[in-house]
Design a protein around this motif. Structure first.
Motif, short mmCIF file in Angstrom:
data_model
loop_
_atom_site.label_atom_id
_atom_site.label_comp_id
_atom_site.label_asym_id
_atom_site.label_seq_id
_atom_site.Cartn_x
_atom_site.Cartn_y
_atom_site.Cartn_z
N LEU A 130 53.82 136.17 -42.10
CA LEU A 130 52.70 136.72 -42.16
C LEU A 130 52.52 137.95 -40.91
O LEU A 130 52.81 137.87 -39.69
CB LEU A 130 51.37 135.80 -41.53
CG LEU A 130 50.11 136.33 -41.25
CD1 LEU A 130 49.42 136.63 -42.49
CD2 LEU A 130 49.26 135.33 -40.87
N LYS A 131 52.42 139.16 -41.44
CA LYS A 131 51.88 140.10 -40.76
C LYS A 131 50.43 140.29 -39.92
O LYS A 131 49.71 140.79 -40.70
CB LYS A 131 52.28 141.63 -41.44
CG LYS A 131 52.60 142.67 -40.49
CD LYS A 131 53.39 143.72 -41.29
CE LYS A 131 53.96 144.81 -40.28
NZ LYS A 131 54.70 145.58 -41.17
N ALA A 132 50.25 139.86 -38.83
CA ALA A 132 48.92 139.54 -38.40
C ALA A 132 48.34 140.86 -37.80
O ALA A 132 47.13 141.00 -38.11
CB ALA A 132 48.95 138.44 -37.32
N VAL A 133 49.24 141.79 -37.33
CA VAL A 133 48.77 143.07 -37.05
C VAL A 133 49.95 144.19 -37.61
O VAL A 133 51.01 144.00 -37.44
CB VAL A 133 48.89 143.37 -35.45
CG1 VAL A 133 48.43 144.73 -35.12
CG2 VAL A 133 47.72 142.38 -34.79
N ASP A 134 49.47 145.18 -38.42
CA ASP A 134 50.33 145.87 -38.96
C ASP A 134 49.97 147.57 -38.72
O ASP A 134 49.15 147.92 -39.06
CB ASP A 134 49.96 145.82 -40.51
CG ASP A 134 51.00 146.50 -41.52
OD1 ASP A 134 51.96 147.26 -40.87
OD2 ASP A 134 50.75 146.46 -42.76
N VAL A 167 37.00 151.03 -34.26
CA VAL A 167 38.16 150.95 -35.05
C VAL A 167 37.98 149.57 -35.70
O VAL A 167 37.39 148.67 -35.31
CB VAL A 167 39.33 150.88 -34.17
CG1 VAL A 167 40.61 150.58 -34.95
CG2 VAL A 167 39.50 152.08 -33.33
N VAL A 168 37.93 149.83 -37.05
CA VAL A 168 37.64 148.62 -38.16
C VAL A 168 38.98 147.99 -38.52
O VAL A 168 39.84 149.00 -39.11
CB VAL A 168 36.97 148.91 -39.14
CG1 VAL A 168 36.49 147.70 -39.87
CG2 VAL A 168 35.88 149.72 -38.64
N LEU A 169 39.23 146.72 -38.42
CA LEU A 169 40.56 145.94 -38.88
C LEU A 169 40.34 145.21 -40.20
O LEU A 169 39.34 144.73 -40.15
CB LEU A 169 41.12 145.11 -37.64
CG LEU A 169 42.03 145.71 -36.67
CD1 LEU A 169 42.84 144.39 -35.99
CD2 LEU A 169 43.22 146.53 -37.53
N ASP A 170 41.19 145.17 -40.96
CA ASP A 170 41.00 144.16 -42.02
C ASP A 170 42.49 143.72 -42.43
O ASP A 170 43.28 144.74 -42.76
CB ASP A 170 40.24 144.83 -43.30
CG ASP A 170 39.96 143.89 -44.46
OD1 ASP A 170 39.66 142.66 -44.08
OD2 ASP A 170 39.89 144.13 -45.52
N TYR A 171 42.60 142.53 -42.47
CA TYR A 171 43.95 141.90 -42.73
C TYR A 171 45.04 142.66 -41.85
O TYR A 171 46.11 142.86 -42.48
CB TYR A 171 44.52 142.09 -44.29
CG TYR A 171 43.43 141.28 -45.17
CD1 TYR A 171 43.71 139.87 -45.26
CD2 TYR A 171 42.38 141.69 -45.80
CE1 TYR A 171 42.93 139.04 -46.02
CE2 TYR A 171 41.70 141.33 -46.64
CZ TYR A 171 41.79 139.65 -46.63
OH TYR A 171 40.98 138.84 -47.66
N GLY A 172 44.84 142.93 -40.51
CA GLY A 172 45.67 143.59 -39.64
C GLY A 172 45.81 144.91 -39.50
O GLY A 172 46.56 145.42 -38.75
N LYS A 173 45.38 145.54 -40.62
CA LYS A 173 45.62 146.97 -40.72
C LYS A 173 44.14 147.73 -40.37
O LYS A 173 42.98 147.15 -40.59
CB LYS A 173 45.80 147.47 -42.28
CG LYS A 173 47.15 147.31 -42.74
CD LYS A 173 47.32 147.73 -44.11
CE LYS A 173 48.66 147.72 -44.31
NZ LYS A 173 49.62 148.91 -43.76
N ILE A 174 44.32 148.88 -39.78
CA ILE A 174 43.13 149.74 -39.53
C ILE A 174 42.47 150.56 -40.80
O ILE A 174 43.41 151.10 -41.62
CB ILE A 174 43.29 150.69 -38.50
CG1 ILE A 174 43.72 150.28 -37.29
CG2 ILE A 174 42.18 151.57 -38.28
CD1 ILE A 174 44.22 151.25 -36.16
N ILE A 175 41.39 150.23 -41.28
CA ILE A 175 40.82 150.72 -42.31
C ILE A 175 39.92 151.89 -42.22
O ILE A 175 39.50 152.81 -42.85
CB ILE A 175 40.10 149.62 -43.28
CG1 ILE A 175 39.07 149.03 -42.46
CG2 ILE A 175 41.22 148.85 -43.66
CD1 ILE A 175 38.11 148.29 -43.42
#
Length: 253
Positions: free
Chosen positions: A15-19, A222-230
């Motif tokens: 699992l990549k928690a932060v990408d 800054v908005v995160l979703d599934y570990g990615k900045i969107i």
């Protein structure tokens, strides 16, 4: 630049928690980190404060690489935090909770503490005075001798912020500071954080789900979703971003 984070990532097994998380925080700025539950926000805080070691990427504070250093070292460098679940020393008094944070700034060693040297006495007077001044600034001085767990919920939240400020941070990380607060407490907290930025000349990075609170307080989001900045940008820009709307509310209309 106060804080520079570049391509920070964290894997837990498969699992990549932060990408590839990358941000820059200026001095004397309030930034919000938002996103749905499970988006990786608290994991980011744990990476910034040394609780987790990143799989890749780096964290620099005022140009110095502090990636994966021990939490107490990162605190000494100038990053302090609060937690989503209050983590006060509940059996200690209000004052003792603040003194715990002040004591890593003292200039005496083990010898001075054992033999109660002149510099020990001088430093103990200094840290107590500074702790009492902080408590007075945040309306808690009259309760300094009470057990921390006897305070109302909102005051426990405030005390946790005071304890973090006692480390003399350059950057303060607040993990859902308004969680569980009523509207009046939330409004008071908003004024409190604005005052912290101005009076202590520090930057604030906060996680929060209360969007009214975030929109009224943060200069950038800054908005995160599934570990990615969107999304990144000013609150109004982010609020109307279709990807942000979809992440929070499902498919955007």
């Amino acid at each position: 630049m106060l804080l520079e984070v570049k391509e920070l990532s964290k894997m837990f097994g498969g699992l990549k928690a932060v990408d590839n998380f990358s941000i820059e925080i200026k001095q004397n700025e309030i930034m919000g980190l938002i996103g749905p539950n499970g988006a990786g926000k608290t994991t980011v805080f744990n990476l910034l404060t040394g609780v987790y070691e990143p799989t890749m990427g780096y964290v620099k504070l005022l140009g110095e690489d502090v990636t994966a250093q021990k939490p107490y070292i990162i605190t000494e460098k100038g990053i302090a935090r609060t937690f989503q679940n209050i983590r006060l020393f509940k059996d200690l008094t209000v004052l003792q909770n603040v003194l715990v944070s002040k004591h890593f700034t003292v200039e005496y060693g083990l010898f001075g503490a054992i033999f109660r040297t002149k510099i020990y006495n001088k430093e103990e007077i200094r840290v107590r005075k500074e702790a009492e001044e902080l408590l007075d600034r945040f309306g808690l001085l009259e309760k300094m001798n009470l057990p921390a767990n006897s305070l109302p919920y909102g005051e426990q939240r405030r005390l946790e912020i005071v304890r973090a400020l006692a480390t003399n941070p350059k950057l303060l990380l607040l993990d859902e500071p308004a969680a569980g607060m009523n509207p009046q407490e939330t409004a008071e907290l908003m004024d409190l954080i604005k005052g912290i930025k101005d009076d202590f000349d520090i930057s604030v990075l906060l996680i929060e789900h209360d969007m009214k609170f975030v929109m009224g307080l943060c200069e950038r989001l800054v908005v995160l979703d599934y570990g990615k900045i969107i999304a990144k940008g000013k609150p109004e820009e982010v609020k109307n971003n279709p990807r942000v709307v979809e992440a929070y509310l499902g498919e955007a209309e």
